[in-house]
Scaffold this motif. Structure first.
Motif, PDB file in Angstrom:
ATOM      1  N   ARG A 180     -12.861 -18.315   0.583  1.00  0.00           N
ATOM      2  CA  ARG A 180     -12.289 -19.651   0.784  1.00  0.00           C
ATOM      3  C   ARG A 180     -13.347 -20.710   1.084  1.00  0.00           C
ATOM      4  O   ARG A 180     -13.116 -21.654   1.833  1.00  0.00           O
ATOM      5  N   THR A 181     -14.540 -20.546   0.516  1.00  0.00           N
ATOM      6  CA  THR A 181     -15.602 -21.523   0.695  1.00  0.00           C
ATOM      7  C   THR A 181     -16.572 -21.437  -0.480  1.00  0.00           C
ATOM      8  O   THR A 181     -16.674 -20.403  -1.129  1.00  0.00           O
ATOM      9  N   LEU A 182     -17.266 -22.552  -0.730  1.00  0.00           N
ATOM     10  CA  LEU A 182     -18.313 -22.586  -1.744  1.00  0.00           C
ATOM     11  C   LEU A 182     -19.690 -22.760  -1.120  1.00  0.00           C
ATOM     12  O   LEU A 182     -20.680 -22.871  -1.834  1.00  0.00           O
ATOM     13  N   ASP A 183     -19.751 -22.776   0.208  1.00  0.00           N
ATOM     14  CA  ASP A 183     -21.017 -22.963   0.910  1.00  0.00           C
ATOM     15  C   ASP A 183     -21.770 -21.638   0.952  1.00  0.00           C
ATOM     16  O   ASP A 183     -21.276 -20.637   1.462  1.00  0.00           O
ATOM     17  N   ALA A 184     -22.990 -21.647   0.426  1.00  0.00           N
ATOM     18  CA  ALA A 184     -23.776 -20.411   0.352  1.00  0.00           C
ATOM     19  C   ALA A 184     -24.139 -19.884   1.732  1.00  0.00           C
ATOM     20  O   ALA A 184     -24.195 -18.669   1.936  1.00  0.00           O
ATOM     21  N   ASP A 185     -24.371 -20.773   2.707  1.00  0.00           N
ATOM     22  CA  ASP A 185     -24.708 -20.319   4.055  1.00  0.00           C
ATOM     23  C   ASP A 185     -23.533 -19.604   4.710  1.00  0.00           C
ATOM     24  O   ASP A 185     -23.717 -18.593   5.392  1.00  0.00           O
ATOM     25  N   GLN A 186     -22.330 -20.112   4.524  1.00  0.00           N
ATOM     26  CA  GLN A 186     -21.159 -19.463   5.116  1.00  0.00           C
ATOM     27  C   GLN A 186     -20.866 -18.130   4.435  1.00  0.00           C
ATOM     28  O   GLN A 186     -20.475 -17.163   5.098  1.00  0.00           O
TER      29      GLN A 186
END
Length: 122
Positions: free
Chosen positions: A110-116
């Motif tokens: 449920r995210t596109l952020d690579a860090d998350q």
């Protein structure tokens, strides 16, 4: 003219590398990789260019020239053009696989952020 192509290839490569290193959105990272691929295509095609050359296809020779004289004359390099066409096909397939992977990661995490996504390893 050719120098401008080389400079544009370097600028597009640098822009793609900048996007790749500074953005955390996975779709933007894939776009940065696509920019790097595009700069490679431009570089390959620029290297295949020869000033005053003819196309390597010899269907109808120009007036006053035979096919043999054209084959030994100044023709554009078809090998680099063929390699570029092959690289474009492979690049489209790789980009499609990367985008499918990004979609699956977005559905799962449920995210596109690579860090998350990196912090969700378990």
């Amino acid at each position: 003219m050719i120098l401008a192509n080389y400079l544009v290839a370097v600028v597009v490569f640098a822009l793609g590398l900048y996007v790749l290193l500074t953005r955390r959105n996975l779709i933007k990272i894939v776009m940065g990789l696509s920019l790097i691929e595009s700069s490679t295509y431009l570089l390959l095609l620029s290297m295949a260019y020869r000033h005053g050359s003819t196309a390597p296809v010899m269907l109808n020779p120009q007036s006053g020239q035979t096919e043999q004289s054209l084959a030994h004359g100044n023709i554009a390099d078809p090998v680099l053009q063929n390699i570029c066409l092959t690289a474009i096909v492979i690049g489209v397939a790789v980009t499609a696989v990367l985008l499918v992977t990004v979609v699956r990661i977005a559905q799962h995490h449920r995210t596109l952020d690579a860090d998350q996504v990196r912090s969700l390893r378990g």
